[in-house]
Design an enzyme around this catalytic site. Structure first.
Site, PDB file in Angstrom:
ATOM      1  N   CYS A 166      12.846  91.734  65.091  1.00 42.28           N
ATOM      2  CA  CYS A 166      12.489  90.741  65.586  1.00 42.28           C
ATOM      3  C   CYS A 166      12.438  90.823  67.071  1.00 42.28           C
ATOM      4  O   CYS A 166      11.858  89.958  67.677  1.00 42.28           O
ATOM      5  CB  CYS A 166      12.872  89.037  65.183  1.00 42.28           C
ATOM      6  SG  CYS A 166      14.245  88.506  66.058  1.00 42.28           S
TER       7      CYS A 166
ATOM      8  N   CYS B 175      22.489  87.968  65.997  1.00 48.39           N
ATOM      9  CA  CYS B 175      21.432  88.457  65.779  1.00 48.39           C
ATOM     10  C   CYS B 175      21.257  88.900  64.389  1.00 48.39           C
ATOM     11  O   CYS B 175      22.048  89.483  63.736  1.00 48.39           O
ATOM     12  CB  CYS B 175      21.493  89.789  66.563  1.00 48.39           C
ATOM     13  SG  CYS B 175      20.104  91.120  66.088  1.00 48.39           S
TER      14      CYS B 175
ATOM     15  N   SER C 105      15.386 110.657  74.200  1.00 50.45           N
ATOM     16  CA  SER C 105      15.005 110.816  72.729  1.00 50.45           C
ATOM     17  C   SER C 105      16.470 110.996  71.945  1.00 50.45           C
ATOM     18  O   SER C 105      16.857 110.959  70.955  1.00 50.45           O
ATOM     19  CB  SER C 105      14.530 112.035  72.354  1.00 50.45           C
ATOM     20  OG  SER C 105      13.266 112.118  73.241  1.00 50.45           O
TER      21      SER C 105
ATOM     22  N   HIS D   9      21.061 118.577  71.800  1.00 44.02           N
ATOM     23  CA  HIS D   9      20.012 119.766  71.365  1.00 44.02           C
ATOM     24  C   HIS D   9      21.078 121.057  71.140  1.00 44.02           C
ATOM     25  O   HIS D   9      22.032 121.268  71.518  1.00 44.02           O
ATOM     26  CB  HIS D   9      19.087 120.347  72.745  1.00 44.02           C
ATOM     27  CG  HIS D   9      18.027 119.140  72.827  1.00 44.02           C
ATOM     28  ND1 HIS D   9      16.893 119.283  71.943  1.00 44.02           N
ATOM     29  CD2 HIS D   9      17.699 118.431  73.732  1.00 44.02           C
ATOM     30  CE1 HIS D   9      15.922 118.492  72.289  1.00 44.02           C
ATOM     31  NE2 HIS D   9      16.551 117.710  73.503  1.00 44.02           N
TER      32      HIS D   9
ATOM     33  N   CYS E 289      18.423  90.255  62.540  1.00 40.66           N
ATOM     34  CA  CYS E 289      17.990  91.664  62.220  1.00 40.66           C
ATOM     35  C   CYS E 289      19.203  92.685  62.292  1.00 40.66           C
ATOM     36  O   CYS E 289      19.075  93.680  61.298  1.00 40.66           O
ATOM     37  CB  CYS E 289      16.815  92.089  62.979  1.00 40.66           C
ATOM     38  SG  CYS E 289      15.674  90.813  63.300  1.00 40.66           S
TER      39      CYS E 289
HETATM   40  C1  FAD Z   1      11.460 110.671  77.570  1.00 39.31           C
HETATM   41  C2  FAD Z   1      12.845 111.521  77.930  1.00 39.31           C
HETATM   42  C3  FAD Z   1      13.547 112.229  76.573  1.00 39.31           C
HETATM   43  C4  FAD Z   1      14.691 113.018  76.962  1.00 39.31           C
HETATM   44  N1  FAD Z   1      15.248 113.276  75.806  1.00 39.31           N
HETATM   45  C5  FAD Z   1      16.442 114.101  75.872  1.00 39.31           C
HETATM   46  C6  FAD Z   1      17.190 114.450  74.655  1.00 39.31           C
HETATM   47  O1  FAD Z   1      16.760 114.282  73.363  1.00 39.31           O
HETATM   48  N2  FAD Z   1      18.370 115.149  74.806  1.00 39.31           N
HETATM   49  C7  FAD Z   1      18.915 115.313  76.101  1.00 39.31           C
HETATM   50  O2  FAD Z   1      19.925 116.103  76.080  1.00 39.31           O
HETATM   51  N3  FAD Z   1      18.247 114.940  77.243  1.00 39.31           N
HETATM   52  C8  FAD Z   1      16.861 114.241  77.191  1.00 39.31           C
HETATM   53  N4  FAD Z   1      16.441 113.625  78.339  1.00 39.31           N
HETATM   54  C9  FAD Z   1      16.933 114.259  79.496  1.00 39.31           C
HETATM   55  C10 FAD Z   1      17.960 113.129  79.845  1.00 39.31           C
HETATM   56  O3  FAD Z   1      17.726 111.855  79.493  1.00 39.31           O
HETATM   57  C11 FAD Z   1      18.558 112.978  81.197  1.00 39.31           C
HETATM   58  O4  FAD Z   1      18.873 114.506  81.608  1.00 39.31           O
HETATM   59  C12 FAD Z   1      19.817 112.321  81.629  1.00 39.31           C
HETATM   60  O5  FAD Z   1      19.687 111.041  81.158  1.00 39.31           O
HETATM   61  C13 FAD Z   1      19.802 112.235  83.129  1.00 39.31           C
HETATM   62  O6  FAD Z   1      20.934 111.579  83.442  1.00 39.31           O
HETATM   63  P1  FAD Z   1      21.357 111.275  84.741  1.00 39.31           P
HETATM   64  O7  FAD Z   1      22.676 110.688  84.813  1.00 39.31           O
HETATM   65  O8  FAD Z   1      21.277 112.637  85.478  1.00 39.31           O
HETATM   66  O9  FAD Z   1      20.310 110.295  85.369  1.00 39.31           O
HETATM   67  P2  FAD Z   1      20.182 108.842  85.366  1.00 39.31           P
HETATM   68  O10 FAD Z   1      20.258 108.506  83.949  1.00 39.31           O
HETATM   69  O11 FAD Z   1      18.754 108.487  85.764  1.00 39.31           O
HETATM   70  O12 FAD Z   1      21.352 108.155  86.201  1.00 39.31           O
HETATM   71  C14 FAD Z   1      21.023 108.059  87.642  1.00 39.31           C
HETATM   72  C15 FAD Z   1      21.709 107.078  88.088  1.00 39.31           C
HETATM   73  O13 FAD Z   1      21.636 106.744  89.766  1.00 39.31           O
HETATM   74  C16 FAD Z   1      21.298 105.559  89.906  1.00 39.31           C
HETATM   75  N5  FAD Z   1      20.919 105.372  91.374  1.00 39.31           N
HETATM   76  C17 FAD Z   1      19.754 106.012  92.033  1.00 39.31           C
HETATM   77  N6  FAD Z   1      19.803 105.955  93.249  1.00 39.31           N
HETATM   78  C18 FAD Z   1      20.924 105.250  93.672  1.00 39.31           C
HETATM   79  C19 FAD Z   1      21.181 104.948  94.939  1.00 39.31           C
HETATM   80  N7  FAD Z   1      20.560 104.943  95.854  1.00 39.31           N
HETATM   81  N8  FAD Z   1      22.487 104.138  94.896  1.00 39.31           N
HETATM   82  C20 FAD Z   1      23.331 103.994  93.703  1.00 39.31           C
HETATM   83  N9  FAD Z   1      22.860 104.293  92.316  1.00 39.31           N
HETATM   84  C21 FAD Z   1      21.750 104.967  92.470  1.00 39.31           C
HETATM   85  C22 FAD Z   1      20.166 104.990  89.143  1.00 39.31           C
HETATM   86  O14 FAD Z   1      20.095 103.732  89.175  1.00 39.31           O
HETATM   87  C23 FAD Z   1      20.767 105.583  87.850  1.00 39.31           C
HETATM   88  O15 FAD Z   1      21.405 104.760  87.147  1.00 39.31           O
HETATM   89  C24 FAD Z   1      15.032 113.029  78.069  1.00 39.31           C
HETATM   90  C25 FAD Z   1      14.679 112.362  79.124  1.00 39.31           C
HETATM   91  C26 FAD Z   1      13.425 111.701  78.977  1.00 39.31           C
HETATM   92  C27 FAD Z   1      12.876 111.007  80.050  1.00 39.31           C
END
Ligand code: FAD
Ligand code: FAD
Ligand code: SF4
Lengths: 417, 487, 125
Positions: B442, B407, B47, B51, B409
């Site tokens: 688009c 682009c 989103s 927060h 749009c």
């Molecule tokens: C619908 C939704 C709405 C949300 N809204 C908010 C919000 O408004 N505000 C907020 O603060 N948080 C929000 N969150 C939470 C937030 O998006 C997550 O907490 C955050 O993006 C997590 O980041 P990350 O880097 O931990 O995980 P990810 O972004 O998933 O990164 C993990 C990475 O590890 C890689 N990876 C996995 N396995 C391997 C492997 N074996 N080898 C190499 N690479 C690998 C993946 O490809 C990925 O790129 C929301 C989540 C969702 C689903």
């Protein structure tokens, strides 16, 4: 260079080209066409099929041939043609209509014009607009994008194709791809009747034994990286999915031919009011929008199925734009036009006393043996019988010159006895 | 074999923030990502809300890091040049029972030390958000909440980290983690790349449990919780100024109406626990549910304004909190279970991980060459929004690519796409997230071809090999004359 | 044999029921006007179409040239003509109306260019 020009035409498709020709004939000078593509012609160069110009040139041309004829004509005028030049902003500043241009050679420039003719065409509706659930793989594209890739760039999108929507672009692409050896699995249409012209159903589907699934829709998309299949569901009379009646078809590409929307971001910036039904500007009988000096024609005004009507409409808009710059456009106190029974949309919304006017409209649904009426104070001012009306065929008629100010209602009904 | 002091697995916001944090020190850091581009996991599908921090109770790690993270965004924006606006959030109540929940949330927020929280009445509410439903009787207002484009934030972290020497590996899925005799880890990817490191930071999002188990740690599991989101046309961009929340439920903060920094509006997300970590589908039910909820708060929202939809998976760990810290395997540090508010918390998570690394014996010395600034893109659309055309001409002089529209749009120029390619984006989605080309109404039917052509020119990858988001997602199958069905 | 076909002469699109045997028409019904009869006969006995396709072109402002058959050709020859066009390769410039191949696939019609394609250097860009 003097950046204060007489008339600016935005878009060099058939509408813009015809407008330029008419302005020249009317003796208007200092007319400029702005076209963001490298060549003039608009969408016509990718429509390599034939069926253009039957009405206007009395012969059957392909899209490119139709475009070339008008380009030739424009080349013989003194119109300034700016290709590779996009209009990125349009607004009114102290009464002057201001255009901001981005040209690959000239860079960013600001022009002012006394009149502007909008001829930007339309864009295709996409997956988001119709909300198809499912995964989000590669291989889903609009039919017009595929048409461009095949006909102008020489690429085929895939080998096994399903088309959603039976609009003309989708039908034309079904034939084009079949002829190139691609397997077109079927065309899926949510309505109980096809969206495209009968001729295209016959020559693009029946000739190639491509099934047309009427009253069906795509209810799910499968595939992780590239699309691998779709789920097709029958639709009942209430347009609700009939979950007992569904099947999946494999494919590597899904083409969307689910409608066109007039492209009016610029118009809105200029303060032009849009019509909810056409998604194009609200115009009067002079093709003038709600902003004085801004006119509209072609697909930016409402989506046309026949290019000949685009050219004619553009000529009408250009004639009144010429009167506007000559300060001889003096119409006041229009007569309101009201869309009635079975009319999905109609334009113009206002006609003027003492002048006959071309009215364009589309019906909501196909009907046989019906009469089109234009009525005013209970009196019939125009009437025509139709054996069949179709949403896919635009209807045009000439409303005779009227006096007074009472509104006119246009509607379909059974024959009055 | 290349050796690093720290290897971060996963280039989402968590990994990216850690990489950027460590890039200021004279150590060797690498980040390994399995996808073709960074931010392609949960970090691109959320989103985008920074927060305020009143949604979770005091004492939880995610609460503490959310509050700290939120406070870091002004300086990060200044340094990295991504879009961030403190628009504020409003939780709205429809009845007395909900008003009571607001009071509890308010109290919780005060305990969490959220600044400037207020309970407000309808008169002020109407003035702030005239399009809200008449049935709303009060709201909790948190002005410190903000919005970002999450991928833009993530990209800017990575770009700055790389600029400061962090090594980046994409298209490399970590498959084996082994520990050598003298204590270093050896990481092997499925393509055969081998690198070694003294410390591993596990920031693998949804797959963090699998990465941990590669190192022999099985103390937690990650369950995906799906959220569907729907993006609305710019035309309705002025429906709301602030983020509008309903009162929260046990599992989620509810379905929201979110203004974006790009002038569009998003509605969502749903919250549904699922089994597969690769199910990103949207559903009919999800759409219905999101719209019913959004319409209740903002009656003016209409289905036909949807331009696209997506879904993201929250990586929910056993225990429902972030799992950040050392493990039974020395040198292996988790930054796992980063569910919401992970985006908000990311700067604080990075600081927290740095503190842990130092405690574990990594010595960190700031490099004199460290440059916290990233050069932002020059964006035509910003000049159009402000009608500052003279400024645009001045800033873009000498680069004709800024005069070519790609682009229509979103008004993205060729120079922006070229810039995105040079910053490492080579897929259609990568270009889209980096520039917004194809993100407008688009949805790419106009610009896709132009982007493909520019990608072909600049990377040498032929058009038919260019993908949407990595292997197997080619856009166009074949040029006519090469492998077309006829031949 | 009975075939149901749609008349495309006018937008009414009547469903024509054509009874025929050994390449002779026995009856046509369903038409609302006489033009439908002629159409039905032609479609069953000798259906013809104008073929439109593209040919590769080098050195031009675009890589594909749009072409068509100068007259309607036997429907059965469409695929063969498209296939044959896909094997051709031209050089810019080409002018609209240029005959690309005479009597293409012995169809009796010529394949002709339907647009101008300027040389890339000719067009200032
Ligand atoms: C619908 C939704 C709405 C949300 N809204 C908010 C919000 O408004 N505000 C907020 O603060 N948080 C929000 N969150 C939470 C937030 O998006 C997550 O907490 C955050 O993006 C997590 O980041 P990350 O880097 O931990 O995980 P990810 O972004 O998933 O990164 C993990 C990475 O590890 C890689 N990876 C996995 N396995 C391997 C492997 N074996 N080898 C190499 N690479 C690998 C993946 O490809 C990925 O790129 C929301 C989540 C969702 C689903
Ligand atoms: C796929 C397809 C098949 C068709 N088949 C048939 C057929 O068989 N028979 C028939 O009679 N009709 C057919 N039509 C209809 C007909 O081609 C169109 O109605 C007609 O082309 C519309 O003309 P236009 O000038 O309004 O728009 P367009 O042809 O779309 O031209 C608009 C032009 O404006 C330019 N432009 C837009 N915005 C800007 C800007 N901001 N700055 C600068 N330039 C801009 C665009 O680049 C474009 O060149 C078909 C249409 C399509 C799309
Ligand atoms: S038979 Fe006559 S009326 Fe019927 S579709 Fe053909 S031409 Fe039209």
């Amino acid at each position: 260079m003097n950046n204060n020009i007489n008339v600016a035409i935005i878009g060099g498709g058939p509408a813009g080209l015809a407008a330029a020709c008419t302005l020249y004939e009317q003796g208007i000078c200092d007319v400029h066409i702005f076209e963001r593509e490298h060549v003039l012609g608009g969408v016509l160069f990718q429509c390599i099929h034939n069926g253009f110009g039957i009405h206007h040139f009395k012969e059957e041309l392909t899209g490119p041939e139709y475009a070339e004829r008008y380009i030739q004509k424009v080349n013989k005028t003194d119109t300034f043609v700016h290709t590779d030049t996009a209009v990125i902003d349009l607004y009114r500043e102290n009464e002057a209509l201001t255009l901001v241009l981005l040209g690959s050679k000239e860079g960013l420039q600001v022009f002012t014009a006394r009149a502007v003719i909008l001829a930007m065409g339309c864009r295709e509706r996409n997956r988001g607009n119709i909300n198809i659930p499912g995964s989000r793989p590669a291989g889903i594209m609009t039919a017009g994008f595929a048409q461009r890739m095949v006909n102008l760039e020489g690429y085929l999108p895939g080998k096994e194709i399903i088309i959603l929507g039976s609009g003309d672009i989708g039908l034309i692409m079904a034939r084009r791809l079949s002829l190139e050896g691609v397997n077109v699995q079927g065309v899926v249409e949510i309505q109980p009747f096809p969206g495209g012209l009968t001729r295209n159903i016959v020559q693009c589907l029946n000739d190639f034994h491509i099934p047309l699934y009427l009253s069906h829709t795509i209810s799910n998309i499968f595939g992780k990286q590239r699309i691998d299949s779709v789920e097709i569901t029958a639709i009942d009379n209430q347009l609700e999915p009939d979950t007992k009646n569904r099947f999946t078809l494999p494919c590597d590409t899904l083409l969307l031919s689910v409608g066109l929307v007039p492209e009016n971001e610029l118009s809105v910036k200029a303060g032009v009011i849009l019509d909810e039904a056409t998604r194009g500007p609200v115009v009067d009988a002079n093709c003038m929008t709600t902003v004085p000096g801004i006119f509209a024609c072609g697909n930016v005004l409402h989506v046309h199925d026949i290019v000949d009507y685009v050219s004619e409409e553009a000529a009408r808009a250009a004639r009144t734009a010429a009167q506007f710059v000559n300060k001889s456009l003096t119409d006041k106190d229009g007569i309101r036009m009201l869309a009635g029974n079975l009319v999905r949309y109609m334009l113009p919304t206002k006609v003027y006393t003492g002048k006959p006017t071309i009215v364009s409209l589309r019906p909501i649904t196909p009907v046989e043996d019906i009469v089109l009426y234009a009525k005013r104070n209970g009196e019939i001012v125009y009437k025509k019988k139709y054996q069949k009306i179709l949403p896919s065929s635009m209807i045009q008629f000439e409303l005779p010159a009227l006096s007074g100010i009472e509104p006119v209602e246009v509607f379909f009904a059974g024959e009055e006895t | 074999m290349k050796h690093f002091d720290v290897i971060i697995i996963g280039a989402g916001v968590t990994g990216a923030a850690i990489a950027r944090q460590l890039s200021r020190y004279s150590i060797k850091t690498a980040i390994i990502e399995k996808e073709t581009d960074v931010s392609f996991g949960t970090s691109k599908a959320n989103s985008g809300i920074i927060h305020a921090g009143f949604h979770s109770p005091p004492g939880m790690l995610k609460t503490e890091l959310c509050i700290k993270g939120n406070r870091s965004f002004d300086i990060l924006k200044e340094e990295l040049g991504f879009s961030f606006e403190r628009r504020g959030e409003l939780v709205v109540a429809f009845n007395d029972e909900e008003l009571q929940i607001l009071k509890n949330l308010y109290a919780q927020g005060i305990k969490n030390r959220v600044h400037y929280l207020e309970l407000i009445g309808t008169a002020r509410l109407r003035e702030m958000e005239p399009n809200l439903s008449e049935d709303i009787i009060g709201a909790l207002y948190a002005p410190t909440a903000g919005i970002v484009e999450p991928y833009e934030y993530c990209f800017s972290l990575i770009e700055n980290a790389r600029q400061n020497g962090v090594a980046m590996f994409v298209n490399e899925k970590v498959a084996v983690i082994a520990k050598q005799l003298f204590g270093n880890f050896v990481i092997e990817t499925d393509s055969g790349l081998k690198v070694s490191a003294r410390f591993i930071v596990n920031a693998a999002g949804l797959h963090a449990d699998e990465i941990a188990s590669l190192a022999g740690i099985t103390s937690f599991a990650i369950t995906p919780r799906k959220g569907e989101e729907y993006l609305l046309d710019r035309r309705v961009g002025n429906l709301v100024t602030r983020i509008i929340f309903p009162v929260p439920t046990k599992d989620s903060k509810g379905m929201l109406v979110i203004p974006t920094v790009e002038g569009t509006v998003m509605v969502g997300p749903t919250a549904e626990n699922i089994n597969e970590k690769d199910n990103f589908s949207t559903t009919r039910e999800g759409l219905r549910c999101v719209f019913e909820n959004a319409k209740k708060m903002i009656p003016g929202i209409r289905l036909h304004d949807v331009i696209t939809s997506f879904s993201g998976l929250r990586p929910v760990a056993t225990g429902d909190d972030f799992i950040i810290g050392t493990t039974s395997v020395q040198g292996f540090i988790n930054a796992a279970g980063i569910q919401s508010p992970g985006l908000t918390a990311s700067p604080a998570i990075a600081q927290h991980v740095e503190d842990i690394l130092v405690k574990e014996g990594l010595s960190l010395k700031v490099k004199s060459s460290w440059n916290p600034k990233r050069t932002p893109f020059i964006k035509l659309r910003h000049s159009i929004a402000t009608r500052d055309y003279a400024g645009y001409i001045k800033n873009t002089a000498g680069n004709p690519g800024y005069n070519k529209l790609v682009c229509r749009c979103e008004n993205i120029t060729e120079a922006e796409v070229t810039e995105a390619v040079s910053r490492g984006h080579t897929t259609l989605d990568g270009i889209k997230f980096a520039t917004r080309a194809g993100m407008g109404r688009c949805q790419g039917s106009f610009c896709t071809y132009r982007v493909l052509k520019l990608l072909e020119q600049q990377t040498g990858i032929p058009i038919e090999k260019i993908t949407k988001k990595g292997g197997g997602s080619e856009i166009i199958k074949f040029p006519m004359g090469k492998g077309a069905p006829h031949e | 044999m009975t075939d149901t076909i749609i008349c495309t002469v006018c937008p009414l699109g009547c469903s024509l029921i054509v009874e025929h045997k050994n390449k002779t028409i026995q009856s046509i019904s369903g038409n609302r006007c006489k033009r439908g009869i002629a159409y039905g006969e032609q479609e069953i006995l000798d259906p013809k179409r104008v073929v439109t396709t593209t040919v590769k072109i080098d050195g031009g402002i675009i890589p594909m040239l749009s072409v068509k058959t100068s007259a309607p050709v036997e429907r059965g020859k469409m695929t063969e003509i498209v296939r044959s066009a896909s094997q051709m390769r031209l050089h810019a410039p080409v002018e609209i109306g240029t005959v690309i191949e005479k009597n293409i696939c012995s169809s009796g019609a010529d394949l002709i260019a339907t647009r101008n394609v300027a040389k890339i250097s000719d067009s200032a860009c």
